[in-house]
Design an enzyme around this catalytic site. Structure first.
Site, PDB file in Angstrom:
ATOM      1  N   ASP A 274     -41.627 113.853 -15.962  1.00  0.00           N
ATOM      2  CA  ASP A 274     -43.059 114.022 -15.932  1.00  0.00           C
ATOM      3  C   ASP A 274     -43.690 113.204 -16.832  1.00  0.00           C
ATOM      4  O   ASP A 274     -43.005 112.699 -17.473  1.00  0.00           O
ATOM      5  CB  ASP A 274     -43.592 115.455 -15.963  1.00  0.00           C
ATOM      6  CG  ASP A 274     -44.812 116.113 -15.442  1.00  0.00           C
ATOM      7  OD1 ASP A 274     -45.483 114.863 -14.914  1.00  0.00           O
ATOM      8  OD2 ASP A 274     -45.179 117.080 -15.303  1.00  0.00           O
TER       9      ASP A 274
HETATM   10  C1  BGC Z   1     -48.185 116.225 -13.739  1.00  0.00           C
HETATM   11  C2  BGC Z   1     -47.338 115.860 -12.489  1.00  0.00           C
HETATM   12  C3  BGC Z   1     -47.685 114.509 -11.993  1.00  0.00           C
HETATM   13  C4  BGC Z   1     -48.100 113.610 -13.172  1.00  0.00           C
HETATM   14  C5  BGC Z   1     -48.795 112.215 -12.535  1.00  0.00           C
HETATM   15  C6  BGC Z   1     -48.425 115.393 -14.749  1.00  0.00           C
HETATM   16  O1  BGC Z   1     -49.609 115.624 -15.545  1.00  0.00           O
HETATM   17  O2  BGC Z   1     -47.549 117.312 -14.437  1.00  0.00           O
HETATM   18  O3  BGC Z   1     -47.074 116.954 -11.774  1.00  0.00           O
HETATM   19  O4  BGC Z   1     -47.086 114.185 -10.986  1.00  0.00           O
HETATM   20  O5  BGC Z   1     -48.860 114.156 -14.106  1.00  0.00           O
HETATM   21  O6  BGC Z   1     -50.011 112.347 -12.279  1.00  0.00           O
END
Ligand code: BGC
Length: 781
Positions: A274
Site C-alpha cells: 500500500d
Molecule cells: C490506500 C489504498 C490506495 C492507495 C493509493 C492508500 O492510502 O490505503 O487503498 O490504493 O492509497 O491511492
C-alpha cells in the site's frame, strides 16, 4: 584517416552494443533480467516516484502528475531495455484520475458507481461483473493499466472508516463479490489489485497497528475472503496492508506472501505495498512483496546496499524484478494500446443508475408505504439537497455530476413543497458559505464537511404537514474516509438535531394521516432501533454513486422493486457489537496515528490497546456469526431486505454428486409486484467437536426478475470442503463426522427450509502454520 577509421569502429561498436540490448517481450524476460544492472533492478521494484524531481508531478501521496494525471502512481521505466512505466490508479467505486488537465479543454471524468458495501448488497455476481467491466473499460480508455481495487477486508466493526469500500462481514460474500468485480475489470485486459492483504479492519493508526488474532480467525474469516477471490479470479496483483499481523508487518511476512498466498493458493501475480506501507524494504523484498509503491529513494538505496552487503540475495531481488516485468508485458501500455479517452460514459451512467437501485435495502415498509402512490413530497434533511455519492480518500471518484435526491425527485415526476424547498436551498447555501473556510484546511482524503440540519425547523414542518404535500421524506447522511474510524456519538447514533427533525416530522405528518419515509444515505450501519417507529418506511440507499437521486426515485416510484440484502448486520446498540471493547472508540483525530510518528525513531511500541495493537478476542464470531450464536437480538440481521412483493420458498432437495451437494428449491413470487429475491444457504453443524457459529453462509443465488405469480428453480452447489472448520490442534482444515443442517431462506433469520446431511468420513487438510505468533501467545496484554 587512421583516426577516422578508429572513430568509425568505435561508433559501430557502440551502436552494436546499443542494438544488442534485449528489448522486453513476453518471451525474453529472463534475458532482460540478465541484461539489467543491479541499480536497474533496485529501481524497478520501487515505484516511479522515488526519482521524481518535479513536485507538481509527485503531488500528495496517492497522486501522480506523470502520464495520467491524478493516477495514484507509476512504475519505473527503463527505456534502454524497452520497459515502459505503467500506470496504477484507484479505486473500488470507479476510476480515480484528475478530471481536468492544465492547458487542456477536454475533461476526464469517470463514472461514480455505488461504493463497495452497496455493490455487495446486490448479492448479484452478474451485475457486479458488469460494473467491473464498465470500470475496466474506463481504466483502459483513459490509459491506465492497473485499477487499485477491489477492497475486500472484513467489516469487523461498524465503525471502521473504510467499511464503505469493503463488501461484507462474511468472507464468502466478500470473496465472491470481489471475484466478480475482478473478473469484470480484467475482462478488458487491464489489471486489478485486490487489497488490503490482510486483516486491515480498522483505520486508526493503520500504518502501525498490530492485529492480533488466532490461526482459526485468520483462516476462516480474515484470509478466507482473499482466498476465494484469488482462486476464483486470479487478480493480476495484490496490495499488502499497512498493519502488522501477529507482530509481523503484512508486507514483510513471507508466511503470508509466499507460503499462504503463492504456495497454498497458487497466486502467480505481483504483490505491491500500500502507499508507503511497511518499514524494512529488505524484509519486504525477501518476503516476496515485489513492488514498493509509490516509491521512495530510501527503498532504492536500501535494496542496493543490502545486496552489496550480502544482506539480500540478488536472486531474491530477481524474483521480484521478474514479477514486475511479467506484469508490465500484460498491460495495454506495453502492448501499445491507443486509448481513446472516450469511454462509454452514457452507458455507464445507465448502468450505475440500475445497479444502485438493485443494491438498495428496504428495511421497513409498514402499510405498503412504498412504492409511493403520492407525488407531492415535503423533502426534509440537508442530505436530501446534498447527497453523498461516495466515500472519501483514495476510494473517491471524480464524477461528472451527482444527482441529489431533490433533483432525482423533480426529474422523475414528483413535485416538491415549494416553500420548504426554498428554505432548504437558502439553508444549504448559507451552510456551504460557513463551511468553506474550514473545508479549505482539510486534506484531499478527508470527506467534505456536510451541512448541519436546519435550526428551529418546526414552523416549516407544521406548514408542510398542513399543506398539499402528501408524504414526507427525510434523508439522514453519513460519510466516512480512509485513515479515520467513525465515532459512536453523532455518527453511529443520530445527532440530536436529526432526532429532533425526525421526531417533529413524524409527529406532524402522522397527526394529519400522512406518511414518513426515511432514506439512509450512509456509509456503514448505524443505530436505527430507537427511532424506527417514527418512520413508515426506511430505505438504505448507501452511497449510490452519481445517479443516486434518480435511482432512489426509480424505487420510490416502483419502477424497480428493491432487492438488496444487508451484507452486514445492523445491531440494536453499539455495545452489542462483539468487538466493541477491542476497537478504537471516539479517538480524537489528532491522536490518529500514535505509533506511526514514533516508529522511525524508537521502533515499534506496543503500549496503547486498540491503537498500537488490537486484540481480535471475538475470534471467528464476527457479525451474524456472533449474534446468531449468542442469540442477541439485532435491529436488522445479515442478509435482510424486503422487496415490494412476497416470496415463497419450497421443495428443498439436496443431492450428493461426488464431493458436492447440489441444493435445489423452488421460489415463487407470491405477491403482486415484479421483483428479484435472494436465496441464501447456511450450514449448521449439530454436534461440533469445537465451538462453531450457529450458522454460516455457504452459498447464495439471486433469482431473475420474477413477475407476480412466477416461479423459478434455484440451484446452489457446495462442496464438502465448504463445511470444514479450521482446527488449531490439527493445524489444518477439518471436516468432522456427524450431522449438518443445510438451511435455506431469504435472510439469516428467516431460514424456512432445512435438510440434514451426514458426513461419514473425517477429512483433514493440513496447512502451514505460517503467521502463528512466535511466542505462541496471541494477546500479549
Ligand atoms: C490506500 C489504498 C490506495 C492507495 C493509493 C492508500 O492510502 O490505503 O487503498 O490504493 O492509497 O491511492
Amino acid at each position: 584517416m587512421k583516426k577516422l577509421t578508429l572513430c568509425c569502429f568505435a561508433t559501430i561498436l557502440a551502436l552494436s552494443t546499443v542494438v544488442a540490448q534485449p528489448q522486453l517481450s513476453p518471451t525474453n524476460i529472463d534475458e532482460v533480467i540478465k541484461a539489467m544492472t543491479l541499480e536497474e533492478k533496485a529501481h524497478i521494484v520501487v515505484g516511479g516516484r522515488h526519482l521524481e524531481q518535479n513536485k507538481d508531478m509527485a503531488g500528495e501521496v496517492g497522486y501522480t502528475g506523470r502520464i495520467i494525471p491524478g493516477a495514484a502512481g507509476v512504475t519505473y521505466p527503463i527505456p534502454r531495455l524497452g520497459i515502459p512505466a505503467i500506470v496504477l490508479a484507484d479505486g473500488p467505486a470507479g476510476l480515480r484520475i484528475s478530471p481536468t488537465r492544465k492547458g487542456d479543454s477536454q475533461t476526464y471524468y469517470c463514472t461514480g458507481f455505488p461504493v463497495g458495501i452497496h455493490l455487495a448488497s446486490t448479492w448479484n455476481e452478474e451485475i457486479i461483473y458488469n460494473v467491473g467491466a464498465a470500470i475496466g473499460q474506463e481504466v483502459k480508455e483513459y490509459g491506465v493499466d492497473i485499477l487499485l481495487a477491489p477492497g475486500v477486508n472484513i467489516m469487523r466493526n461498524p465503525l471502521c472508516g473504510r467499511n464503505f469500500e469493503y463488501y461484507s462481514e462474511d468472507p464468502l460474500l466478500a470473496g465472491k463479490t470481489a471475484a466478480a468485480m475482478i473478473n469484470g475489470v480484467e475482462s478488458h485486459g487491464v489489471g486489478t489489485s485486490l487489497k488490503h492483504f490482510a486483516v486491515n479492519s480498522q483505520e486508526i493508526n493503520r500504518l502501525a497497528n498490530d492485529s492480533r488474532l488466532s490461526m482459526r480467525a485468520l483462516r476462516e474469516i480474515y484470509l478466507r475472503n482473499f482466498e476465494i477471490a484469488v482462486k476464483e479470479s486470479h487478480p493480476w496483483t495484490i496490495m499488502t496492508s499497512y498493519n502488522y499481523i501477529n507482530g509481523r508487518h503484512a508486507s514483510e511476512d513471507p508466511g503470508l506472501l509466499e507460503t499462504i498466498l503463492r504456495d497454498e493458493w497458487g497466486f502467480e501475480g505481483l504483490v505491491m505495498t500500500d502507499w508507503n506501507g511497511g518499514y524494512d524494504v529488505v524484509k519486504q523484498i525477501a518476503a516476496g512483496n515485489d513492488l514498493m509503491m509509490p516509491g521512495k529513494m530510501f527503498h532504492y538505496e536500501g535494496i542496493l546496499q543490502a545486496v552489496k552487503d550480502g544482506k539480500l540475495a540478488e536472486s531474491d531481488l530477481d524474483i521480484c524484478v521478474k514479477r514486475v516485468l511479467e506484469l508490465v508485458v500484460r498491460t495495454p501500455r506495453f502492448q501499445g494500446y491507443k486509448f481513446s479517452n472516450k469511454p462509454d460514459m452514457k452507458a455507464h451512467a445507465e448502468l450505475t443508475r440500475e445497479v444502485a437501485a438493485e443494491g438498495f435495502v428496504l428495511l421497513k415498509n409498514e402499510g405498503v408505504t412504498l412504492p409511493l402512490r403520492e407525488r407531492k413530497v415535503a423533502l426534509f434533511g440537508s442530505t436530501s439537497y446534498n447527497f453523498i455519492a461516495g466515500g472519501a480518500g483514495s476510494g473517491n471518484v471524480n464524477r461528472p455530476y451527482v444527482v441529489d435526491l431533490r433533483d432525482g425527485l423533480l426529474g422523475n415526476g414528483f413535485t416538491l413543497n415549494e416553500a420548504l424547498d426554498k428554505r432548504y436551498q437558502k439553508h444549504i447555501a448559507a451552510e456551504k458559505k460557513r463551511l468553506e473556510p474550514i473545508q479549505k484546511l482539510r486534506k484531499w482524503y478527508e470527506f467534505a464537511l456536510r451541512p448541519n440540519e436546519m435550526q428551529r425547523p418546526h414552523t416549516a414542518i407544521i406548514e408542510a404537514a398542513n399543506s398539499d404535500s402528501e408524504v414526507a421524506i427525510v434523508t439522514i447522511g453519513r460519510n466516512s474516509a480512509e485513515a479515520f474510524d467513525r465515532h459512536v456519538e453523532r455518527d453511529f447514533l443520530l445527532c440530536p438535531d436529526e432526532e429532533a427533525l425526525l421526531t417533529a416530522v413524524s409527529r406532524e405528518f402522522h397527526k394529519v394521516g400522512k406518511k414518513v419515509v426515511v432514506v439512509l444515505n450512509i456509509c456503514s450501519p448505524m443505530e436505527i432501533a430507537s427511532w424506527r417507529d417514527k418512520a413508515d418506511a426506511i430505505l438504505v440507499c448507501w452511497m449510490p454513486g452519481q445517479e443516486g437521486g434518480n435511482s432512489v426515485a426509480d424505487v420510490l416510484l416502483g419502477k424497480v422493486s428493491p432487492s438488496g440484502k444487508l451484507p452486514t448486520t445492523f445491531p440494536i446498540s453499539y455495545e452489542d457489537v462483539r468487538s466493541a471493547k477491542n476497537f478504537p472508540r471516539n479517538v480524537p483525530e489528532n491522536g490518529l496515528n500514535q505509533s506511526r510518528f514514533n516508529i522511525s525513531t524508537i521502533g515499534k511500541i506496543y503500549d496503547v490497546k486498540n491503537i498500537d495493537y488490537t486484540n481480535y478476542e471475538e475470534d471467528i464470531y464476527v457479525g451474524y456469526r456472533d449474534y446468531a450464536t449468542r442469540k442477541i437480538e439485532v435491529a436488522y440481521p445479515f442478509g435482510y431486505g424486503l422487496t415490494y412483493s412476497q416470496f415463497e420458498i419450497s421443495n428443498m432437495k439436496v443431492t450428493k454428486e461426488g464431493d458436492n451437494y447440489i441444493v435445489r428449491c423452488a421460489v415463487k413470487n407470491s405477491g403482486n409486484f415484479p421483483a428479484k429475491q435472494v436465496v441464501q444457504l447456511y450450514s449448521s453443524e449439530l454436534a461440533p467437536e469445537v465451538d462453531r457459529p450457529a450458522i454460516e453462509l455457504r452459498g447464495y443465488k439471486k433469482t431473475p426478475l420474477l413477475k407476480a405469480g412466477e416461479s423459478t428453480t434455484v440451484e446452489i452447489v457446495i462442496s464438502k470442503e465448504d463445511l470444514m472448520t479450521y482446527n488449531e490442534k490439527a493445524n489444518g482444515w477439518k471436516l468432522t463426522k456427524g450431522d449438518y443442517d443445510l438451511l435455506l431462506g431469504f435472510d439469516s433469520q428467516a431460514l424456512l427450509l432445512r435438510e440434514r446431511i451426514s458426513i461419514t468420513e473425517e477429512i483433514i487438510r493440513p496447512v502451514s502454520i505460517a503467521m502463528k505468533p512466535e511466542s505462541g501467545e496471541i494477546f500479549i496484554k
